[in-house]
Enzyme design. Structure first.
Site, PDB file in Angstrom:
ATOM      1  N   GLN A 232     -15.965 -61.842  84.704  1.00  0.00           N
ATOM      2  CA  GLN A 232     -16.843 -61.540  83.567  1.00  0.00           C
ATOM      3  C   GLN A 232     -17.577 -62.784  83.085  1.00  0.00           C
ATOM      4  OE1 GLN A 232     -13.558 -61.141  83.634  1.00  0.00           O
ATOM      5  NE2 GLN A 232     -12.559 -61.832  81.753  1.00  0.00           N
TER       6      GLN A 232
ATOM      7  N   GLN B 233      -0.737 -81.267  97.148  1.00  0.00           N
ATOM      8  CA  GLN B 233      -1.644 -80.125  97.259  1.00  0.00           C
ATOM      9  C   GLN B 233      -0.884 -78.806  97.185  1.00  0.00           C
ATOM     10  OE1 GLN B 233      -5.121 -80.549  97.207  1.00  0.00           O
ATOM     11  NE2 GLN B 233      -4.234 -82.529  96.653  1.00  0.00           N
TER      12      GLN B 233
ATOM     13  N   HIS C 267      -0.468 -76.947  93.798  1.00  0.00           N
ATOM     14  CA  HIS C 267      -1.597 -76.269  93.165  1.00  0.00           C
ATOM     15  C   HIS C 267      -1.406 -74.759  93.120  1.00  0.00           C
ATOM     16  CE1 HIS C 267      -4.877 -79.061  92.251  1.00  0.00           C
ATOM     17  NE2 HIS C 267      -4.510 -79.775  93.294  1.00  0.00           N
TER      18      HIS C 267
ATOM     19  N   GLU D 200     -10.773 -79.524 103.511  1.00  0.00           N
ATOM     20  CA  GLU D 200     -11.309 -79.914 102.210  1.00  0.00           C
ATOM     21  C   GLU D 200     -11.004 -81.394 101.957  1.00  0.00           C
ATOM     22  OE1 GLU D 200     -10.722 -78.693  97.483  1.00  0.00           O
ATOM     23  OE2 GLU D 200      -9.214 -78.142  98.969  1.00  0.00           O
ATOM     24  N   HIS D 201      -9.731 -81.753 102.077  1.00  0.00           N
ATOM     25  CA  HIS D 201      -9.303 -83.150 101.957  1.00  0.00           C
ATOM     26  C   HIS D 201      -8.671 -83.569 103.278  1.00  0.00           C
ATOM     27  CE1 HIS D 201      -8.558 -81.198  97.950  1.00  0.00           C
ATOM     28  NE2 HIS D 201      -9.280 -82.226  97.525  1.00  0.00           N
TER      29      HIS D 201
ATOM     30  N   ASP E  69      -8.921 -86.941  93.217  1.00  0.00           N
ATOM     31  CA  ASP E  69      -8.852 -85.901  92.192  1.00  0.00           C
ATOM     32  C   ASP E  69      -9.226 -86.441  90.824  1.00  0.00           C
ATOM     33  OD1 ASP E  69      -8.108 -83.885  93.910  1.00  0.00           O
ATOM     34  OD2 ASP E  69      -5.957 -84.136  93.566  1.00  0.00           O
TER      35      ASP E  69
ATOM     36  N   HIS F 146     -55.331 -66.492 108.797  1.00  0.00           N
ATOM     37  CA  HIS F 146     -54.844 -67.836 108.497  1.00  0.00           C
ATOM     38  C   HIS F 146     -55.872 -68.872 108.967  1.00  0.00           C
ATOM     39  CE1 HIS F 146     -51.050 -65.864 107.754  1.00  0.00           C
ATOM     40  NE2 HIS F 146     -50.421 -67.014 107.538  1.00  0.00           N
TER      41      HIS F 146
END
Length: 459
Positions: free
Chosen positions: A214, A288, A291, A357-358, A391, A450
């Site tokens: 939302q 990691q 998380h 990602e890392h 981080d 053109h």
């Protein structure tokens, strides 16, 4: 994606360790193509976002059609909090900053200062090229007019994400920004005060207690003023990570609004040889894993001795860490593994296929090997450059591509909040010089008008 167990002929034997904490994939003696490696590297099964799609579509439709009443009702349903007006008062932002722990404030200021240094240096210059006498093409960069920044508020508190989103936007020169973060019951329906304090430190004044799909819908569609809620102007771009509902909403609204990426669970890959300290490797995998139960922790190594040492260190460190159960689930999931390779050449092929990602490189000559990595969101080189550094205080950005998208995508940066505009200026002589080529190509493509648009200028 097929599971590792479903493709033993390509991947070699896959077995759980004695502890069952993290599985091991043995690729030694195997010559695998990039496609085969992508099929067997550890990664969560897709489908979590797909499972959310029907719910998210209903949320988006309601917000678009009903505006604020739908947003408030959905917030009450999903966050279990009834709000009359989600706009965070300016006084609440300043109070959060005033009461912030001084140690945390200094840490945030350090993070901001370093991120600002890097971001300011990233701003590209205007480039103008004279392709011929009287003919120039210029590329100039313009900041977006308005952006929406999403800061998660689920399993952890992320004031660092405020910094990572706001600093590059400010460096790009974005005209206005609005920050949204989920409301928290224990804070009276406001986002966590550390998030508010970080926003106040950076001068962000427009903040809403909104989360989930939302919130993304509200940013994309905009909301007319109604009741106690004032108008929320739509944004041009939405950045920042979130859960699968947030990620799905961003994907479904791409095109209506720009997005940075469809973020998935966080992940770390570590390429290490027998010189890497097992305790360091285990700690970084664990950092990691805490998380999210879906977080990926992957070690790629040519050293069976290191693999054994890491498994042992993980057990000890896991027993002492705060988020042990969450981390244990992540380490035991199919998205995590220790991958044994013949040598660092094969290891390099594995991490390039994985596109983490890392990525940490803890090997002899780590910088040289890191320079050969072609797919990673961010690379952390050597034993004193853990992912935790990135981080918070490295100066780099921690909003990075996940799920293998680092093969083609980049992390958040100043460039995310800029758009390139081309300016073309030819004088009459310069146009005449290429008129024949334009007319020939236009005729070849079956678009003679053109060419006529050029010819009429030369009569």
């Amino acid at each position: 994606m097929p599971s590792v167990e479903a493709a033993p002929e390509d991947a070699g034997e896959t077995e759980l360790t004695e502890t069952g904490l993290i599985r091991q994939i043995d690729l030694r003696g195997r010559e695998l193509s990039t496609a085969q490696l992508r099929a067997v590297v550890p990664r969560a099964e897709p489908g979590a976002a797909a499972d959310a799609e029907d719910t998210v579509r209903r949320v988006l439709s309601r917000v678009e059609q009903e505006g604020w009443p739908a947003v408030l009702e959905l917030t009450a349903a999903f966050d279990r909090i009834k709000l009359e007006n989600p706009r965070v008062p300016a006084a609440a932002l300043q109070e959060a900053l005033r009461t912030l722990d001084p140690t945390v404030r200094r840490a945030l200021e350090t993070s901001i200062e370093r991120a600002q240094k890097v971001a300011r240096a990233q701003r590209p210059d205007t480039v103008s090229v004279e392709v011929a006498p009287g003919a120039t093409v210029t590329l100039r960069w313009e900041p977006l007019l308005r952006v929406g920044l999403y800061v998660p508020g689920g399993l952890a508190v992320y004031p660092s994400s405020v910094i990572m989103n706001v600093v590059p936007a400010l460096a790009a020169g974005v005209g206005s920004m609005v920050l949204v973060s989920p409301p928290q019951k224990e804070w009276g329906g406001l986002p966590h005060p550390t998030i508010l304090a970080a926003a106040a430190l950076l001068g962000v004044e427009e903040v809403y207690s909104l989360g989930g799909a939302q919130a993304i819908a509200a940013l994309a569609y905009g909301l007319e003023a109604e009741g106690e809620c004032q108008a929320l102007e739509p944004v041009d771009l939405i950045t920042g990570p979130g859960n699968r509902f947030v990620a799905t909403a961003k994907r479904l609204l791409r095109g209506r609004v720009g997005i940075d990426a469809e973020a998935g669970p966080t992940e770390i890959a570590i390429l290490a040889d027998d010189q890497a300290p097992a305790a360091y490797v285990a700690a970084d995998l664990l950092s990691q894993a805490e998380h999210d139960p879906l977080a990926g922790s992957v070690l790629v190594t040519s050293s069976p001795e290191l693999a054994a040492g890491v498994r042992q260190a993980l057990e000890g460190q896991l027993a002492a860490t705060k988020n042990a159960e969450r981390a244990r689930q992540a380490l035991a999931g199919q998205q995590s593994a220790i991958v044994l390779v013949d040598d660092l050449e094969q290891g390099l092929a594995v991490v390039n296929a994985y596109a983490a990602e890392h990525l940490e490189v803890m090997t002899d000559d780590a910088a040289i090997l890191a320079g050969r990595v072609t797919s990673a969101g961010a690379i952390f080189i050597g034993p004193s450059s853990p992912v935790s550094l990135g981080d918070y205080c490295a100066g780099s950005n921690h909003v990075l591509p996940t799920g293998g998208t680092a093969a083609f995508a980049s992390g958040l940066g100043v460039h995310t909040f800029l758009k390139a505009i081309q300016e073309i200026q030819y004088d009459e002589a310069a146009l005449a010089e290429v008129a024949g080529s334009i007319i020939a190509l236009a005729d070849a493509e079956g678009l003679p008008a053109h060419g006529e648009a050029v010819a009429v200028r030369l009569q």
